[in-house]
Design a protein around this motif. Structure first.
Motif, short mmCIF file in Angstrom:
data_model
loop_
_atom_site.label_atom_id
_atom_site.label_comp_id
_atom_site.label_asym_id
_atom_site.label_seq_id
_atom_site.Cartn_x
_atom_site.Cartn_y
_atom_site.Cartn_z
N GLY A 137 -7.90 -9.10 -9.15
CA GLY A 137 -7.67 -7.84 -8.46
C GLY A 137 -8.95 -7.23 -7.93
O GLY A 137 -8.97 -6.66 -6.83
N GLY A 138 -10.04 -7.36 -8.68
CA GLY A 138 -11.33 -6.86 -8.21
C GLY A 138 -11.81 -7.59 -6.96
O GLY A 138 -12.36 -6.98 -6.04
N THR A 139 -11.58 -8.90 -6.93
CA THR A 139 -11.94 -9.67 -5.74
C THR A 139 -11.11 -9.23 -4.54
O THR A 139 -11.62 -9.13 -3.42
CB THR A 139 -11.72 -11.17 -5.99
N ILE A 154 -6.30 1.54 -9.04
CA ILE A 154 -7.19 2.20 -9.99
C ILE A 154 -8.63 2.21 -9.45
O ILE A 154 -9.35 3.21 -9.56
CB ILE A 154 -7.14 1.51 -11.36
N GLY A 155 -9.02 1.09 -8.84
CA GLY A 155 -10.38 0.97 -8.33
C GLY A 155 -10.71 1.91 -7.18
O GLY A 155 -11.85 2.35 -7.04
N THR A 156 -9.71 2.22 -6.36
CA THR A 156 -9.96 3.09 -5.20
C THR A 156 -9.67 4.55 -5.47
O THR A 156 -10.12 5.42 -4.72
CB THR A 156 -9.11 2.63 -4.00
N PHE A 157 -8.92 4.84 -6.54
CA PHE A 157 -8.49 6.23 -6.77
C PHE A 157 -9.65 7.22 -6.93
O PHE A 157 -9.59 8.32 -6.37
CB PHE A 157 -7.57 6.31 -7.99
N PRO A 158 -10.72 6.89 -7.68
CA PRO A 158 -11.81 7.88 -7.84
C PRO A 158 -12.37 8.36 -6.50
O PRO A 158 -12.64 9.56 -6.34
CB PRO A 158 -12.86 7.11 -8.64
N LEU A 159 -12.57 7.44 -5.55
CA LEU A 159 -13.10 7.84 -4.25
C LEU A 159 -12.02 8.44 -3.35
O LEU A 159 -12.31 9.29 -2.51
CB LEU A 159 -13.73 6.63 -3.54
N ALA A 160 -10.78 7.99 -3.53
CA ALA A 160 -9.69 8.46 -2.67
C ALA A 160 -9.12 9.80 -3.10
O ALA A 160 -8.47 10.49 -2.30
CB ALA A 160 -8.57 7.41 -2.64
N SER A 161 -9.36 10.18 -4.35
CA SER A 161 -8.70 11.37 -4.90
C SER A 161 -9.16 12.66 -4.24
O SER A 161 -8.40 13.62 -4.14
CB SER A 161 -8.95 11.44 -6.41
N THR A 162 -10.40 12.69 -3.75
CA THR A 162 -10.91 13.90 -3.10
C THR A 162 -10.18 14.13 -1.79
O THR A 162 -10.25 13.32 -0.87
CB THR A 162 -12.42 13.78 -2.83
N GLY A 163 -9.47 15.22 -1.72
CA GLY A 163 -8.74 15.54 -0.50
C GLY A 163 -7.49 14.72 -0.29
O GLY A 163 -6.92 14.71 0.81
N LEU A 164 -7.04 14.05 -1.35
CA LEU A 164 -5.87 13.17 -1.20
C LEU A 164 -4.63 13.95 -0.78
O LEU A 164 -3.82 13.47 0.02
CB LEU A 164 -5.62 12.44 -2.52
N PHE A 165 -4.48 15.18 -1.31
CA PHE A 165 -3.29 15.96 -1.02
C PHE A 165 -3.46 16.81 0.25
O PHE A 165 -2.57 17.59 0.60
CB PHE A 165 -2.95 16.85 -2.22
N ASP A 166 -4.61 16.63 0.91
CA ASP A 166 -4.83 17.34 2.17
C ASP A 166 -4.49 16.48 3.38
O ASP A 166 -4.62 16.92 4.53
CB ASP A 166 -6.30 17.79 2.27
N CYS A 173 1.07 1.10 -2.18
CA CYS A 173 2.32 0.58 -1.61
C CYS A 173 2.68 -0.76 -2.23
O CYS A 173 3.84 -0.99 -2.62
CB CYS A 173 2.19 0.44 -0.09
N GLN A 174 1.68 -1.65 -2.35
CA GLN A 174 1.96 -2.96 -2.97
C GLN A 174 2.36 -2.79 -4.42
O GLN A 174 3.31 -3.44 -4.88
CB GLN A 174 0.74 -3.86 -2.87
N LEU A 175 1.66 -1.93 -5.14
CA LEU A 175 1.96 -1.71 -6.56
C LEU A 175 3.40 -1.25 -6.75
O LEU A 175 4.13 -1.79 -7.59
CB LEU A 175 0.99 -0.69 -7.14
N LEU A 176 3.83 -0.25 -5.98
CA LEU A 176 5.17 0.31 -6.15
C LEU A 176 6.25 -0.68 -5.72
O LEU A 176 7.29 -0.81 -6.39
CB LEU A 176 5.29 1.61 -5.34
N PHE A 207 1.45 -7.77 -8.71
CA PHE A 207 1.49 -6.49 -9.41
C PHE A 207 0.11 -6.12 -9.92
O PHE A 207 -0.34 -4.97 -9.76
CB PHE A 207 2.48 -6.56 -10.59
N TRP A 208 -0.59 -7.07 -10.53
CA TRP A 208 -1.91 -6.78 -11.08
C TRP A 208 -2.92 -6.52 -9.97
O TRP A 208 -3.85 -5.72 -10.14
CB TRP A 208 -2.36 -7.92 -11.99
N ILE A 209 -2.76 -7.18 -8.84
CA ILE A 209 -3.63 -6.88 -7.69
C ILE A 209 -3.45 -5.43 -7.28
O ILE A 209 -4.43 -4.69 -7.10
CB ILE A 209 -3.30 -7.80 -6.49
N GLY A 210 -2.19 -5.00 -7.13
CA GLY A 210 -1.91 -3.63 -6.75
C GLY A 210 -2.42 -2.64 -7.79
O GLY A 210 -2.95 -1.57 -7.44
N LEU A 211 -2.27 -2.98 -9.08
CA LEU A 211 -2.70 -2.09 -10.15
C LEU A 211 -4.22 -1.92 -10.15
O LEU A 211 -4.74 -0.79 -10.18
CB LEU A 211 -2.24 -2.65 -11.50
N VAL A 212 -4.94 -3.03 -10.11
CA VAL A 212 -6.40 -2.98 -10.16
C VAL A 212 -6.98 -2.30 -8.93
O VAL A 212 -7.89 -1.46 -9.04
CB VAL A 212 -6.99 -4.40 -10.32
N THR A 213 -6.47 -2.64 -7.74
CA THR A 213 -7.01 -2.04 -6.52
C THR A 213 -6.67 -0.55 -6.42
O THR A 213 -7.46 0.23 -5.89
CB THR A 213 -6.50 -2.78 -5.28
#
Length: 289
Positions: free
Chosen positions: A78-80, A192-204, A49-52, A184-190
């Motif tokens: 962004g990592g912090t 990307i950082g959360t997507f691998p774990l969030a992607s499972t079942g994201l569309f469910d 949401c922040q990124l967009l 913007f960079w905070i939103g981008l890094v966070t």
């Protein structure tokens, strides 16, 4: 000669009070999300949401703010933020709204405690005592007994510690990069950082939970905007106490929506933390500026 910024402390105070209400609404809404929803997806929606929102802001104003020669520092920043948000939302899931809100205000105490290591400054007797007393207030508010500490309290303190690191990083980055670039960079890094774990079942995710996550993420981003804007118009010294109105909102919403009643120890500890936090903020400005 370029005119300085217009000072309007009343307007700045109003923005901070609204921001406090918005931040409280953000974490309150997340309590209605399905308990089966993976925590990574909550952080991912917050980040996305922040990124967009910020990307739209930059695209309609100055597109060159997407980039910065200091991008490695922005990635670290962004990592912090990712660590800070993860611990922050975890603490609000596990604790009463009032107590979790109190813990966020220990950030100023951590800033003063870290200042000698970051800037090589001596904090002095009174600064040291106020910092120690502030953490005593946390112990009182948290109703800690013995050596056992609630995991939610540790998450809240960890989030506040990470937030204190963000303050030092902001001081460095804000001298050269616009707020929109940093956000913007905070939103981008966070994201990307959360997507691998969030992607499972994201569309469910069902429509209700998705709607709540989008609303919460939008509110959190709005709260950041309001806070930045408040300090653009108001003097830091004049606005120091207004973020603490968040505790009042937390007490109100906690009681009305979640039947949470603050104990006398929570209230007493909150008062101690607030007073020490205000004192620490004033000394923080003398250390950093």
């Amino acid at each position: 000669m370029k005119a300085g910024p217009i000072i309007d402390n009343r307007y700045g105070a109003l923005l901070l009070i609204v921001a406090a209400a918005v931040f409280t609404a953000d974490v309150s809404i997340l309590r209605f999300v399905s308990p089966d929803l993976p925590f990574a997806q909550i952080i991912f929606f917050r980040s996305l949401c922040q990124l967009l929102i910020v990307a739209a802001w930059i695209a309609t104003t100055r597109a060159d703010r997407f980039l910065s020669p200091r991008w490695p520092k922005l990635v670290v920043r962004g990592g912090t933020s990712l660590v800070c948000w993860w611990l922050y939302y975890a603490s609000f899931q596990m604790l009463d709204l009032a107590l979790a809100s109190v813990l966020t205000f220990t950030t100023s105490l951590f800033v003063v405690a870290l200042a000698p290591f970051v800037f090589g400054e001596l904090i002095g007797l009174w600064r040291g005592l106020s910092t120690i007393l502030g953490f005593v207030g946390v112990v009182i508010a948290s109703e800690i007994s013995g050596v056992r500490v609630e995991p939610g309290v540790l998450y809240g303190l960890g989030s506040a510690f990470a937030a204190s690191l963000l303050i030092f990083q902001n001081r460095s980055l804000a001298r050269f990069d616009h707020t929109a670039t940093i956000m913007f960079w905070i939103g981008l890094v966070t994201s990307i950082g959360t997507f691998p774990l969030a992607s499972t079942g994201l569309f469910d995710i069902d429509v209700r939970d998705a709607g709540l996550l989008i609303i919460a993420g939008t509110l959190a981003t709005l709260g950041m905007f309001l806070t930045v804007e408040a300090y653009r118009f108001g003097e830091v010294s004049a606005l120091a106490s207004f973020p603490y109105t968040r505790i009042l909102f937390a007490l109100l919403i906690g009681y009305v929506c979640f039947a949470e009643e603050a104990s006398l120890r929570e209230i007493a500890g909150a008062i101690i933390v607030i007073l020490c936090g205000i004192f620490a903020e004033r000394n923080e400005r003398s250390l950093i500026h």
